[in-house]
Each structure stands twice: as structure tokens, then as C-alpha cells.
Design an enzyme around this catalytic site. Structure first.
Site, mmCIF file in Angstrom:
data_model
loop_
_atom_site.group_PDB
_atom_site.id
_atom_site.type_symbol
_atom_site.label_atom_id
_atom_site.label_comp_id
_atom_site.label_asym_id
_atom_site.label_seq_id
_atom_site.Cartn_x
_atom_site.Cartn_y
_atom_site.Cartn_z
ATOM 1 N N LYS A 108 4.935 10.166 0.017
ATOM 2 C CA LYS A 108 5.573 9.775 1.276
ATOM 3 C C LYS A 108 6.479 8.561 1.109
ATOM 4 C CE LYS A 108 2.960 8.051 4.579
ATOM 5 N NZ LYS A 108 2.114 7.915 5.800
ATOM 6 N N HIS A 132 47.469 13.176 -3.383
ATOM 7 C CA HIS A 132 47.097 14.543 -3.009
ATOM 8 C C HIS A 132 46.416 15.289 -4.145
ATOM 9 C CE1 HIS A 132 50.695 13.708 -0.478
ATOM 10 N NE2 HIS A 132 51.329 13.569 -1.609
ATOM 11 N N ALA A 183 50.886 15.296 -6.973
ATOM 12 C CA ALA A 183 49.885 16.234 -6.472
ATOM 13 C C ALA A 183 49.441 17.196 -7.565
ATOM 14 C CB ALA A 183 50.453 17.014 -5.291
ATOM 15 N N ALA A 223 -0.409 4.516 -1.397
ATOM 16 C CA ALA A 223 -1.269 5.544 -1.986
ATOM 17 C C ALA A 223 -1.353 6.817 -1.164
ATOM 18 C CB ALA A 223 -2.676 4.979 -2.195
ATOM 19 N N LYS A 247 36.563 9.028 -10.269
ATOM 20 C CA LYS A 247 35.257 8.756 -10.866
ATOM 21 C C LYS A 247 35.424 7.866 -12.091
ATOM 22 C CE LYS A 247 33.436 10.951 -14.007
ATOM 23 N NZ LYS A 247 33.209 10.735 -15.486
ATOM 24 N N ASN A 289 5.313 9.088 9.249
ATOM 25 C CA ASN A 289 4.250 10.021 8.888
ATOM 26 C C ASN A 289 4.703 11.472 8.831
ATOM 27 O OD1 ASN A 289 1.904 8.169 8.739
ATOM 28 N ND2 ASN A 289 2.422 7.794 10.884
ATOM 29 N N LEU A 327 0.843 -1.190 0.000
ATOM 30 C CA LEU A 327 0.000 0.000 0.000
ATOM 31 C C LEU A 327 0.882 1.244 0.000
ATOM 32 C CD1 LEU A 327 -2.824 -1.095 2.471
ATOM 33 C CD2 LEU A 327 -2.498 -1.627 0.041
ATOM 34 N N ASN A 387 -1.571 -3.882 17.072
ATOM 35 C CA ASN A 387 -1.711 -4.201 15.655
ATOM 36 C C ASN A 387 -0.763 -3.372 14.797
ATOM 37 O OD1 ASN A 387 -2.796 -5.149 13.200
ATOM 38 N ND2 ASN A 387 -4.247 -3.433 13.135
ATOM 39 N N THR A 416 -7.821 1.389 3.948
ATOM 40 C CA THR A 416 -6.887 0.307 3.629
ATOM 41 C C THR A 416 -7.573 -0.876 2.960
ATOM 42 O OG1 THR A 416 -7.152 -0.428 5.932
ATOM 43 C CG2 THR A 416 -5.216 0.921 5.408
#
Length: 449
Positions: free
Chosen positions: A22, A345, A362, A10, A333, A226, A8, A169, A81
Site C-alpha cells: 500500500k 514541428h 519539420a 507493514a 530527450k 486504504n 509504519l 486521533n 501498531t
């Protein structure tokens, strides 16, 4: 018995005060929805259905990245629900196995807990997940009679005796698909909010003579998110648990509370992690490495005995072989650094390969981007790159080759060659004093107006 997941997702999450749904807010660099799907994935589900509502297209796109095989269905109106689970019926057409209902904003339920729910389903028609609450607050209470769940009583409807019960619950449940949808067809919305509640299945199941039980899990697994405060608390819970696991397997964290881990971080034993290190997603560090303070790693692989930092950044595609050194203010990278190589360095190595036992001086920069495309730099084994060298890609520096300090390398350097590419120095006798005198005179004249 085959298994299906209904997740769930929604809810709008009004208290998050965000344009992002959320369930797409992140904990440890992964959306909450992904945490729930990863836990459910341990059941090897035959089908997975995500019920979306608010910003459904964003949820659909995220689901496609996390689990392309999953189906996303739409709950157009937020009617509770029970109504949400009903939206999954068409996607589960013909499915005869067990359905496990999860919540996209309850990210910490474990695979072990879900497996125990499925095991309990072999003994009962409907299984509810409960927890012993340290502070039961306003949770619904699970009223047990031995192993049988008699009913779920909401806090507002509970007697004093029922409110004293701490078994609460979580909202998660497991049930045979045909039984679940048959019961859901009977759920009404004759309540103050006009919604269809999934919890009504307990009473309806018992009315039909079906068996209902509850499985218990640690309260931390049922933590629901929440608000932003809840999200921060959940992040802290995850980090504390992940750090404890690393300590248990033999990783040294010299200041555990300052180390930030991702959901998929892998670190081998006898590795040392100094303070204030951040691990983004996709990082593997082998045994015996050293990650020094204030380093940032994501999408990279660090091999045994490598040393990183302090203040180093490893970006996606960085591959460090055994016994490599990547020092302070170095960024790597999409590059492979071979065994024994040193980049100590103030250096950027991008879209490149550095050979075994090579030393990078360096201030070296691989100039990999021409404004449109990226190009590669290849540096051979046992090479020596002088300080402040600019390697203008695409370019190759051979084995045991050298570049002079301050060189701008635009052509390939063959094995064993020395490349010198800089303007020749010229000294002008006495010129510095004359220049400074002239500048001071100009400054004085300007001050007088």
C-alpha cells in the site's frame, strides 16, 4: 534534542486489491512512503526506521532509493501498531532523543506540524497529533482537560457526550525513546483483535504520572489511504493544493483543474500553463515561460522565456535555454537546446545538442540508436537543418552549416557547409497516366473474377 523517525509501512492494504504494498502506491508521482519520509526529513532526524511487513523486500528497495541512510526492519506478524513500533527497538539501540511515529499511508502531514509536535514534546512526555473532524464518524476521540490529554476513547466505547467531541486521533505521536519503549513493554493484547495498540500509551503514561498533550493540525494532513478511491481522493487533494500554491506565487493556469503536477514540480512566476499539461517528476520551469496545451514534461529544465508545445514532449535530460521554441509533436530527450534555437514541428531530438539560434526543420530525426548503443548528435550555432533530415549519429553539423531537405546525414558537416544527401529526382514523361491505366485494368480484371 535529537530526533528519530519510525515510519509504519507493514500493512498489506487488502482494500487496495494490489500486488504492490500500500505505501508504494503513488500520489503525484511519488510513493506515499516518500511523502511521509520527506515531511519527516524536515526534522533532520538522526535515525530513520521503516517498519515493513507485506512485500518487505519491495519496501526495502523503495526505501533505499528514497533515503539510503534509513534502516528497514521487519514486522513478521501483523500484531498491531504498538507491536510494529517495538520492531524498531534494536535499530534505535542507544538513541536517547525523541521518536516521532509516522504512518506510510498518511502522506500529507506537514513538516510544520511535525515541528510543532517536537516543540510540544519539550513541555510534555507524550504528544499525540489530533485534528478537528468535519465528520467525526468512527474516529477515536481525544478527551482533553485544558492542555492535558486525559485519554483516547475509541468510537465503539464512547458515551454520547464523548461522541459529540470532534477532536480526533490521527495516530501520530512523539515521545522520548526510553519512555516510549518502556511504555510499549507494558502494552497488552487483551482485546477483541488480539493486537497491541499504540494508543494504549496514553493511559499507561498517565498511570505513571507522565504528562500527555495533543497538538492539532488540519484534517487534510491526516488523510489516510486504504483503497483506490482514497488514493484518487488524495491525488485530488494534492493537485488542488499544488495548483493553488502556483497561482499564489504568480503562475497563470488557464484551466487549473486540467493541469497535473508532480510532488517536486517547480514553476517560476509569470509562466503561463495552458490546459491539459502533465508535469512528471523532476521538472523546473523558470519565470516567463509558456507551456502550451497537451504537453508532457518530465525530468527537464525549461529556461526563462522558452515556449513549449502544444503537444510537445520533454523527456528526462531535456534542457531548454532562454527563448527557445519547441513546438507541436516534438520530442526532446537527453538533449540541450541553446538560447534562441527553434524546433517547431514533428521532430525527435535525442542524445544531442543544438546550438544557439539554430533552426530545426519539420520532420527532422536524430537517429541516435544503433540497436545496441546510443550515440550523440552535435549541431552548432546558427545552423539550418532542412525538413525531413535524418541525422545518423554519431555526427556533427558545424556552426552556420545547412542540410538540404530530405538529407540523410551520415558524415560530419563542417562550419558553413551545405550538405546534400538524397537521390536525384527523375521525371518520366507520361508515365503516371500509363501506370494508373494499368492498375485500373488489373483492378477491373480482378473484380470480374
Amino acid at each position: 534534542m535529537s530526533t528519530a523517525l519510525v515510519i509504519l509501512a507493514a500493512g498489506k492494504g487488502t482494500r487496495m486489491n494490489s500486488d504492490l504494498p500500500k505505501v508504494l502506491h503513488q500520489i503525484a508521482h511519488a510513493p506515499m512512503l516518500e511523502h511521509a519520509m520527506r515531511a519527516g526529513g524536515a526534522l533532520d532526524p538522526e535515525r530513520t526506521v521503516v517498519v515493513a511487513g507485506h512485500e518487505a523486500e519491495m519496501v526495502r528497495a523503495a526505501t533505499a532509493e528514497i533515503a539510503p541512510e534509513a534502516t528497514v526492519v521487519l514486522q513478521e506478524e501483523q500484531l498491531g501498531t504498538g507491536h510494529a513500533v517495538l520492531q524498531a527497538r534494536a535499530a534505535l539501540e542507544g538513541f536517547r532523543g525523541d521518536v516521532v511515529v509516522l504512518y506510510g499511508d498518511t502522506p500529507f502531514v506537514s513538516a510544520e506540524t511535525l515541528e510543532r509536535m517536537i516543540e510540544a514534546r519539550s513541555r510534555a512526555d507524550l504528544v499525540i497529533l489530533g485534528f478537528e473532524a468535519a465528520d467525526p464518524a468512527r474516529y477515536g476521540r481525544l478527551i482533553m482537560q485544558g492542555e492535558s490529554l486525559e485519554k483516547i476513547v475509541e468510537f465503539k466505547d464512547a458515551s454520547d457526550a464523548e461522541r459529540a467531541i470532534t477532536f480526533c486521533n490521527s495516530g501520530l505521536m512523539a515521545c522520548n525513546a526510553e519512555v516510549m519503549f518502556g511504555l510499549l513493554d507494558q502494552v497488552g493484547n487483551d482485546n477483541a483483535s488480539g493486537e497491541y495498540y499504540l494508543t494504549d500509551l496514553v493511559e499507561l503514561a498517565r498511570a505513571e504520572g507522565l504528562s500527555v498533550t495533543a497538538v492539532s493540525c488540519p484534517e487534510a494532513e491526516t488523510l489516510g489511504i486504504n483503497s483506490r478511491a482514497d488514493l484518487a481522493a488524495a491525488e485530488a487533494v494534492f493537485q488542488a493544493h499544488a495548483r493553488a500554491e502556483l497561482l499564489d506565487i504568480g503562475v497563470t493556469l488557464t484551466a487549473p483543474e486540467t493541469v497535473h503536477l508532480a510532488f517536486d514540480t517547480i514553476i517560476g512566476r509569470d509562466t503561463v500553463i495552458e490546459p491539459n499539461v502533465v508535469f512528471g517528476p523532476g521538472v523546473t520551469v523558470e519565470s516567463g515561460a509558456l507551456i502550451r496545451a497537451f504537453s508532457h514534461l518530465e525530468g527537464c529544465h525549461v529556461s526563462r522565456g522558452a515556449k513549449v508545445g502544444p503537444y510537445a514532449r520533454l523527456r528526462p535530460g531535456a534542457e531548454l535555454a532562454e527563448d527557445t521554441h519547441v513546438g507541436n509533436f516534438v520530442e526532446i530527450k537527453n538533449a540541450e537546446i541553446a538560447a534562441g534555437a527553434k524546433v517547431n514541428h514533428l521532430t525527435y531530438i535525442g542524445d544531442a545538442s543544438v546550438g544557439e539560434a539554430t533552426n530545426i526543420g519539420a520532420g527532422t530525426i536524430t537517429c541516435n540508436y544503433d540497436g545496441v548503443m546510443k550515440h550523440r548528435t552535435e549541431i552548432g550555432a546558427r545552423a539550418f537543418i532542412g525538413s525531413n533530415t535524418c541525422l545518423v549519429a554519431p555526427v556533427t553539423v558545424g556552426d552556420e552549416a545547412m542540410t538540404a531537405t530530405g538529407a540523410v546525414i551520415t558524415k560530419d558537416v563542417a562550419d558553413g557547409d551545405l550538405a546534400i544527401a538524397r537521390v536525384q529526382q527523375t521525371n518520366k514523361p507520361g508515365r503516371a497516366r500509363k501506370l494508373m491505366d494499368m492498375l485500373r485494368a488489373k483492378k477491373a480484371a480482378k473484380a470480374k473474377g
